[in-house]
Each structure stands twice: as C-alpha cells, then as structure tokens.
Design an enzyme around this catalytic site. Structure first.
Site, PDB file in Angstrom:
ATOM      1  N   SER A  42       0.808  -1.230   0.000  1.00 25.54           N
ATOM      2  CA  SER A  42       0.000   0.000   0.000  1.00 25.54           C
ATOM      3  C   SER A  42       0.839   1.277   0.000  1.00 25.54           C
ATOM      4  O   SER A  42       0.312   2.339  -0.295  1.00 25.54           O
ATOM      5  CB  SER A  42      -0.918   0.015   1.219  1.00 25.54           C
ATOM      6  N   ASP A 336      -3.326   8.131   7.758  1.00 27.46           N
ATOM      7  CA  ASP A 336      -4.286   7.277   8.460  1.00 27.46           C
ATOM      8  C   ASP A 336      -3.525   6.406   9.460  1.00 27.46           C
ATOM      9  O   ASP A 336      -2.386   6.710   9.793  1.00 27.46           O
ATOM     10  CB  ASP A 336      -5.139   6.469   7.455  1.00 27.46           C
ATOM     11  N   HIS A 339      -0.479   4.802   7.121  1.00 24.51           N
ATOM     12  CA  HIS A 339       0.218   5.352   5.947  1.00 24.51           C
ATOM     13  C   HIS A 339       0.613   6.815   6.104  1.00 24.51           C
ATOM     14  O   HIS A 339      -0.125   7.590   6.701  1.00 24.51           O
ATOM     15  CB  HIS A 339      -0.680   5.207   4.714  1.00 24.51           C
TER      16      HIS A 339
END
Ligand SMILES: *[C@@H]1O[C@H](CO)[C@@H](O)[C@H](O)[C@H]1NC(C)=O
Ligand SMILES: *[C@@H]1O[C@H](CO)[C@@H](O)[C@H](O)[C@H]1NC(C)=O
Ligand SMILES: *[C@@H]1O[C@H](CO)[C@@H](O)[C@H](O)[C@H]1NC(C)=O
Ligand SMILES: *[C@@H]1O[C@H](CO)[C@@H](O)[C@H](O)[C@H]1NC(C)=O
Ligand SMILES: *[C@@H]1O[C@H](CO)[C@@H](O)[C@H](O)[C@H]1NC(C)=O
Ligand SMILES: *[C@@H]1O[C@H](CO)[C@@H](O)[C@H](O)[C@H]1NC(C)=O
Length: 371
Positions: A42, A336, A339
C-alpha cells in the site's frame, strides 16, 4: 508526542533545496529513465486493490477522504491524502505521477503502456504468499511478478533494451512484519531470525526473477519502523504498554531494524552475483528513527497521530466518513492509521533521490537512474 519530526524535516528540506540547486531531478520534459515499474504494498499501490473484486473494503483506499489533496480531489486507490511514494519518485524521474495500476489497463493497452511503465503494487500484500489473506484477496509479490513475467514474454525480445534501462521500484515487507508481530497463537519458541531470513530469501528470489527478465536498476525501500505508525502505538497500549524509547510498539520496531541489516547484506551479495545489477537501498528504519527521535521541532510536528482520525487512541480507526480530518496535512507524518501523508512521502522521496550514504546506499536513486 508532538515535536518529533523536526530533524528529519529539516534535513529533508535542506536536501530538497540542494537537489534544486544542483539540478537533481529531471528537467522540464526530460525523463531520467524510459520507464518505471513498481512492485509492493500500500505504500506504492495506485489503484490495483480498488479493482480486485475480492479485496475487502478495509484493504482498499476508496473512502471519500482519500485523495483530498490529489489533483482529482477524489479517491484513486492511493493510501494517502494525495500522491504516494511511487508518485513522488516518478515525479523526480520526470513523469507526471506513478505509472498506472496494472489492473486499470485493458488487455490491448498493456503492451503499449510498458513503454512508460506499469504499477503492480497491491495494498496488504507482502513477500510471503499468505500475507494479506485477511484482505480476502490481494496480489502477493509472487502474483505481481507472475503478471510482469507474462507481459515481458508477450513483448518478446523487444522488451530487453527498455527493461534494462528502466527503474524497478520496490517497497514491500511491512505487512509481513505486521502479521508476524500480531500472529494469533504464535508457537512458544518462535525464531525471529529464521523468519526474517526467510523474508530476505523470498526477496532474493523476486530480484533474481526480475534480473532474469532483464531488469538491472533496482531501488529498494526497506520497511520503515512499522511499530511507530498510529495503529501500532495503539497496539502497544493493548500489550502492557510495550513502548520502546521512541514511544512505538517495541516488538514491531525490533523486526524492522533487524530486517534492514539482513536485506542490505543480501543485496550486497546479489549485486556481486548478478551480472550488471545495480541497486540503491533505502534504510527506512534508520530514517524513521531520526524522524521519531525527540528534538528540534519544526515540521511535520505531529508524528504519532493519524490526520484522518478515527475514534481510537492516536486517531486509530478507519479513515471513513465518520473520521475527522486534520486541517493542516503538512503538519502530520501520518495520514491514516498506517500510511504517511503526501507531505511525508515527498520528504522521503527527496531523500531517496539525493541522500549520500546516510540512509540511502551504496548510491541514491538519482545516481542509479543516471547509470
Ligand atoms: C507463491 O505463489 C507462487 C505463485 O502463485 C508459487 O509459484 C510459489 O510456489 C508460492 N510460494 C510458496 C512458498 O508457496
Ligand atoms: C530473442 O533473443 C534470443 C537471444 O538473444 C534469440 O535466441 C531468439 O531467437 C530471439 N527471439 C526472437 C523472436 O527474436
Ligand atoms: C534461529 O534461527 C537462526 C537462523 O536460522 C539460527 O542460526 C539460530 O540458531 C536459531 N536460534 C534458535 C534459538 O534456534
Ligand atoms: C530485538 O530483540 C531481541 C530479543 O528480545 C534482542 O536481543 C535484540 O537486541 C533486539 N534487536 C534490536 C535491533 O532491537
Ligand atoms: C467508520 O469506522 C469506524 C471504526 O473506525 C466505525 O466505528 C464507524 O461506524 C465507521 N463509520 C461508517 C460511516 O461506516
Ligand atoms: C501547516 O503546517 C506547516 C508545518 O507546521 C506550517 O509551516 C504551515 O504554515 C501550516 N499551514 C497553515 C495554513 O497553517
């Protein structure tokens, strides 16, 4: 925990200025490599998970607040408020942003897109095939390599020159560490070293496969101090306040630190063995240690809490419509629970590009591209 990002930001900003002074980064209309191929998780996914029908919502970045600072002001599948690390490196190389997500390309579009590059990364995935299984279905590194191999085979010999001059950008491993650190019912005599060696051996296999397909220029981003992201700081509260000296989750950080050393020595070995291989490895754990060590507050000043804050401690929770958004995204390391913000990944990208051996070794991405 405010006030811990200063040293890093100062160094990175100085680097950015140096980069501009010395003309590092591509000039207008110039590309430092013909194409860029991206693999990993991610930290660099630009929309593959959104297009994987089996992938669960919590492993996708399509809640409305994602992309709030992206030019489209809409979620694009990036786990960020704006651009992510792959985009930022792509920009320094002279592209507009990361190459497109593999799954966003129609079959007939894949071969032509090879000329600029393709992004195969999938959030939640890892070096091990089973990592990310909780997501319901993501592309492991093995899957990503399999897709890339198919495309290269379709291109035939015409791919060789392109691939050998292109940049292979890989950011993976954090999810393997998260899952290991949080394994349910771990066996009593678990051997961390054996596990980390196994990860590094998988990494080696993937690099050998890419090299066999003609890849020569590798930029490898080792996992950061995974214990410092908000979700892991909150996890430390659940594990009898098992905080380390950085106020991060101790066992997770311990794994990150050990992994960098093993990976760096494996790359050195591979660099000697594989004909024509060049690489640049970023010691993200070392860089993160600087970011999270107290002292010299400047920006980003909020290093422990998610900007898109859920109901939990450190703003942990889903960055969904119930979450509240911090007003100033350049003031936060984390977007978040897991990340970085666009701003933080931009600082990391400039370090990858121009750092001279402090965290990026043996050469930086600017030098790698120029070879
Ligand atoms: C991982 O998956 C790949 C492709 O699906 C497969 O070829 C490989 O054998 C698997 N590796 C392990 C260790 O199971
Ligand atoms: C591709 O290159 C290899 C080795 O250079 C050669 O043996 C093979 O015939 C080539 N194939 C095509 C389709 O040109
Ligand atoms: C853990 O694994 C490493 C590497 O495989 C090995 O050298 C070491 O002896 C193992 N430690 C224990 C306590 O079994
Ligand atoms: C990680 O933990 C082990 C065992 O608790 C310890 O021996 C080792 O020094 C730690 N390593 C680092 C880098 O913190
Ligand atoms: C958003 O996620 C939180 C958990 O972080 C959950 O409690 C809440 O119900 C979710 N809100 C919506 C609108 O789904
Ligand atoms: C946002 O935060 C940064 C870093 O602390 C600061 O330099 C900037 O002035 C802030 N912007 C606004 C609009 O408050």
């Amino acid at each position: 925990m405010a006030g811990r990002g200063g040293a890093f930001a100062l160094v990175a900003l100085c680097m950015l200025e140096l980069a501009l002074l010395h003309g590092a980064g591509a000039g207008a209309g110039e590309r430092l490599v013909p194409a860029m191929f991206v693999f990993g998780d991610s930290t660099v996914d630009v929309g593959n998970n959104n297009l994987l029908p089996v992938c669960k919502p919590e492993c996708r970045a399509n809640y409305p607040q994602y992309g709030v600072d992206h030019p489209s002001h809409a979620p694009t599948g990036r786990f960020s408020n704006g651009y992510n690390l792959a985009d930022q490196i792509a920009k320094l190389l002279g592209f507009n942003e990361s190459p497109p997500a593999f799954l966003s390309l129609q079959a007939e579009g894949i071969i032509p897109r090879m000329n600029d590059g393709i992004n195969f990364a999938s959030g939640g995935s890892g070096l091990q095939n089973q990592t990310g299984e909780h997501c319901g279905g993501v592309y492991s590194m093995a899957d990503q390599l399999e897709e890339f191999t198919l495309v290269v085979k379709m291109m035939g010999n015409s791919s060789y020159d392109l691939i050998s001059r292109s940049l292979f950008f890989i950011s993976v491993g954090s999810n393997d560490l998260f899952e290991y650190a949080h394994a349910k019912n771990p066996p009593p005599n678990r051997n961390d070293t054996a596990f980390l060696k196994c990860l590094v051996d998988s990494y080696k296999t993937y690099l050998q496969e890419l090299h066999a397909l003609g890849a020569r220029k590798f930029s490898i981003v080792s996992p950061s101090l995974v214990g410092c992201c908000p979700s892991q700081r909150a996890a430390a509260l659940q594990h009898h306040n098992d905080f380390d000296e950085l106020h991060c989750f101790r066992p997770a950080n311990n794994l990150s630190k050990q992994l960098y050393a093993l990976l760096a020595s494996k790359l050195q070995e591979l660099g000697g063995d594989l004909d024509g291989m060049h690489y640049s490895i970023c010691d993200s754990a070392g860089m993160a240690e600087m970011v999270f060590t107290p002292g010299g507050a400047k920006d980003p000043t909020v290093v422990d809490t998610a900007c898109c804050a859920g109901p939990g401690p450190f703003g942990v929770g889903l960055c969904n419509t119930s979450a509240t958004l911090c007003p100033n995204r350049t003031n936060f390391v984390f977007w978040d629970s897991f990340h970085p913000t666009e701003y933080a990944s931009g600082l990391a990208a400039s370090a990858l590009f121009i750092d001279n051996g402090k965290f990026v070794r043996p050469i930086n991405v600017g030098q790698l591209a120029a070879l």
